[in-house]
Design a protein around this motif. Structure first.
Motif, PDB file in Angstrom:
ATOM      1  N   ARG A  25      13.465  -9.758  -0.991  1.00  0.00           N
ATOM      2  CA  ARG A  25      13.235  -8.568  -1.614  1.00  0.00           C
ATOM      3  C   ARG A  25      13.529  -8.692  -3.200  1.00  0.00           C
ATOM      4  N   CYS A  26      13.643  -7.419  -3.530  1.00  0.00           N
ATOM      5  CA  CYS A  26      13.649  -7.591  -4.981  1.00  0.00           C
ATOM      6  C   CYS A  26      15.130  -7.781  -5.519  1.00  0.00           C
ATOM      7  N   GLY A  27      15.364  -8.708  -6.221  1.00  0.00           N
ATOM      8  CA  GLY A  27      16.863  -9.332  -6.666  1.00  0.00           C
ATOM      9  C   GLY A  27      17.091 -10.379  -5.778  1.00  0.00           C
ATOM     10  N   ASP A  28      16.510 -10.837  -4.719  1.00  0.00           N
ATOM     11  CA  ASP A  28      16.687 -11.927  -3.961  1.00  0.00           C
ATOM     12  C   ASP A  28      16.531 -13.193  -4.753  1.00  0.00           C
ATOM     13  N   ARG A  29      17.296 -14.277  -4.367  1.00  0.00           N
ATOM     14  CA  ARG A  29      16.968 -15.443  -5.095  1.00  0.00           C
ATOM     15  C   ARG A  29      16.195 -16.423  -3.686  1.00  0.00           C
ATOM     16  N   ILE A  30      15.045 -16.873  -4.544  1.00  0.00           N
ATOM     17  CA  ILE A  30      14.466 -17.710  -3.518  1.00  0.00           C
ATOM     18  C   ILE A  30      14.999 -19.132  -3.513  1.00  0.00           C
ATOM     19  N   PRO A  31      14.684 -20.088  -2.532  1.00  0.00           N
ATOM     20  CA  PRO A  31      15.225 -21.269  -2.602  1.00  0.00           C
ATOM     21  C   PRO A  31      14.852 -22.132  -3.941  1.00  0.00           C
ATOM     22  N   THR A  32      15.748 -22.980  -4.272  1.00  0.00           N
ATOM     23  CA  THR A  32      15.728 -23.709  -5.500  1.00  0.00           C
ATOM     24  C   THR A  32      14.133 -24.662  -5.313  1.00  0.00           C
ATOM     25  N   ASN A  33      14.010 -25.311  -6.607  1.00  0.00           N
ATOM     26  CA  ASN A  33      12.894 -25.896  -6.669  1.00  0.00           C
ATOM     27  C   ASN A  33      12.979 -27.097  -5.669  1.00  0.00           C
ATOM     28  N   ASP A  34      14.230 -27.865  -5.794  1.00  0.00           N
ATOM     29  CA  ASP A  34      14.522 -29.071  -4.706  1.00  0.00           C
ATOM     30  C   ASP A  34      14.381 -28.689  -3.578  1.00  0.00           C
ATOM     31  N   GLU A  35      14.986 -27.546  -3.040  1.00  0.00           N
ATOM     32  CA  GLU A  35      14.713 -27.078  -1.685  1.00  0.00           C
ATOM     33  C   GLU A  35      13.278 -26.787  -1.322  1.00  0.00           C
ATOM     34  N   LEU A  36      12.365 -26.356  -2.096  1.00  0.00           N
ATOM     35  CA  LEU A  36      11.087 -26.090  -1.961  1.00  0.00           C
ATOM     36  C   LEU A  36      10.305 -27.306  -1.792  1.00  0.00           C
ATOM     37  N   GLN A  44       8.856 -31.861  -7.474  1.00  0.00           N
ATOM     38  CA  GLN A  44       9.684 -30.518  -7.968  1.00  0.00           C
ATOM     39  C   GLN A  44       8.562 -30.128  -9.369  1.00  0.00           C
ATOM     40  N   ARG A  45       8.007 -30.977 -10.106  1.00  0.00           N
ATOM     41  CA  ARG A  45       6.853 -30.530 -11.034  1.00  0.00           C
ATOM     42  C   ARG A  45       5.799 -29.584 -10.478  1.00  0.00           C
ATOM     43  N   THR A  46       5.284 -29.936  -9.209  1.00  0.00           N
ATOM     44  CA  THR A  46       4.127 -29.083  -8.527  1.00  0.00           C
ATOM     45  C   THR A  46       4.718 -27.829  -8.262  1.00  0.00           C
ATOM     46  N   ILE A  47       6.104 -27.902  -7.630  1.00  0.00           N
ATOM     47  CA  ILE A  47       6.831 -26.718  -7.242  1.00  0.00           C
ATOM     48  C   ILE A  47       6.995 -25.738  -8.171  1.00  0.00           C
TER      49      ILE A  47
END
Length: 352
Positions: A25-36, A44-47
């Motif tokens: 939701r608004c304000g939430d942090r999504i997973p980091t590039n490394d986690e994704l 990580q570049r593609t992410i």
């Protein structure tokens, strides 16, 4: 091997779906590039390229030392569709659906009806609602608040179901403040019934309940119990004897004919019955009276509910649930013409 462009698309559309579904939701942090990167099996570049598209659209933002945050919810296309959710059967609910269909179309709205022919349980209703909001933001929802309605599902998704009006009943102990309600006054039904019986000189009143043994959780989820409580409150004020024990025995699953025949053979048998539905009266109560050597209205008075052709055919009075008016007001709430959050309407006693 999947091309780099396709991989970027996978990242973009997967995260977009997460936002649309409310996973983040608004304000939430999504997973980091490394986690994704580990999650998708990509570098990580593609992410980063995939996420940058959503940043450019204003859906995500990069926050120093905080990561990638949700900036706004994915908007879904607005539509003129209105879901009518009712899983009850009978003439009054057919009338409700027909009236809703007519009035909604007069407002330029498109009704989509879920009825008992499609589903009877909470899981089925949830499945319908999920499909209904998956690709669009419907104009609103008209729902009959039965016991099996998925109230918790609405509570978990208020942003999707903010324009919801409950009709006739609301079988949940806690109201949702963002919803609106057009309900029938069960206390007033009991009061009017007592007034009617008192005017006919009734001295002993019975209410042969329809069993709700498997579904009953409290007065809030049973219109029968609400009316029974009203009868018990008002009957003594008019000098009418009302014994709740018959109601509760039948409500709990006691056999109708055996239990009622015993009551009718007593010296102080009831001289009137309030019966929860016209069909119950026509197909069960009247035959039992006949077997007991009693007839309506000579030996015992009857009063039904729903004002269906059964009451007209057998000439007993019945309460009309005012389906046209309930639906009309509900749609006015839906469109904003009526600003009230909750309206409780009295039923109308119709004599045939």
């Amino acid at each position: 091997m999947i091309s780099s462009v396709l991989k970027q698309d996978v990242v973009t559309e997967t995260v977009r779906e997460w936002l649309a579904s409310g996973k983040y939701r608004c304000g939430d942090r999504i997973p980091t590039n490394d986690e994704l990167a580990r999650m998708f099996g990509m570098n990580q570049r593609t992410i980063s390229i995939g996420l940058n598209r959503l940043v450019a659209e204003g859906l995500l933002e990069r926050a120093p030392r905080r990561g990638t945050l949700v900036r706004q919810k994915v908007s879904t296309p607005a539509s003129n569709a209105v879901a009518l959710v009712t899983v009850s059967e009978g003439d009054v609910y057919g009338e409700m659906a027909w009236t809703a269909n007519r009035i909604l179309q007069e407002h330029g709205l498109f009704p989509v009806i879920l009825d008992s022919n499609l589903t009877e349980d909470s899981a089925g209703i949830i499945s319908f609602l999920k499909r209904f909001v998956a690709k669009q933001q419907p104009y609103g929802f008209l729902a009959e608040g039965t016991t099996n309605f998925p109230y918790d599902f609405l509570r978990e998704n208020p942003e999707k179901f903010g324009n919801t009006v409950f009709l006739f009943r609301y079988h949940n102990p806690v109201e949702m403040p963002w919803c609106r309600y057009v309900l029938i006054d069960m206390d007033e039904m009991g009061r009017l019934a007592v007034e009617y019986f008192a005017s006919k000189g009734v001295k002993r009143l019975a209410f042969p309940a329809i069993s709700e043994r498997k579904s009953y959780m409290g007065p809030w989820n049973s219109m029968q119990v609400q009316v029974m409580q009203s009868l018990a409150k008002y009957a003594p004020r008019k000098g009418i004897s009302f014994d709740e024990s018959l109601f509760w025995r039948l409500h709990g699953g006691a056999p109708l004919e055996e239990t009622l025949r015993f009551e009718l053979n007593r010296k102080d048998r009831p001289d009137a019955m309030f019966v929860w539905s016209d069909s119950q009266c026509a197909f069960h109560i009247l035959p039992i009276l006949k077997k007991a050597g009693l007839s309506y209205p000579k030996d015992i008075l009857l009063l039904g509910v729903y004002n269906t052709p059964h009451s007209e055919k057998h000439h007993f009075p019945s309460f009309d649930m005012c389906a046209d008016n309930v639906v009309k007001i509900g749609i006015e709430m839906l469109t904003g013409e009526c600003k009230e959050q909750k309206i409780v309407l009295p039923p109308r006693l119709v004599e045939h």
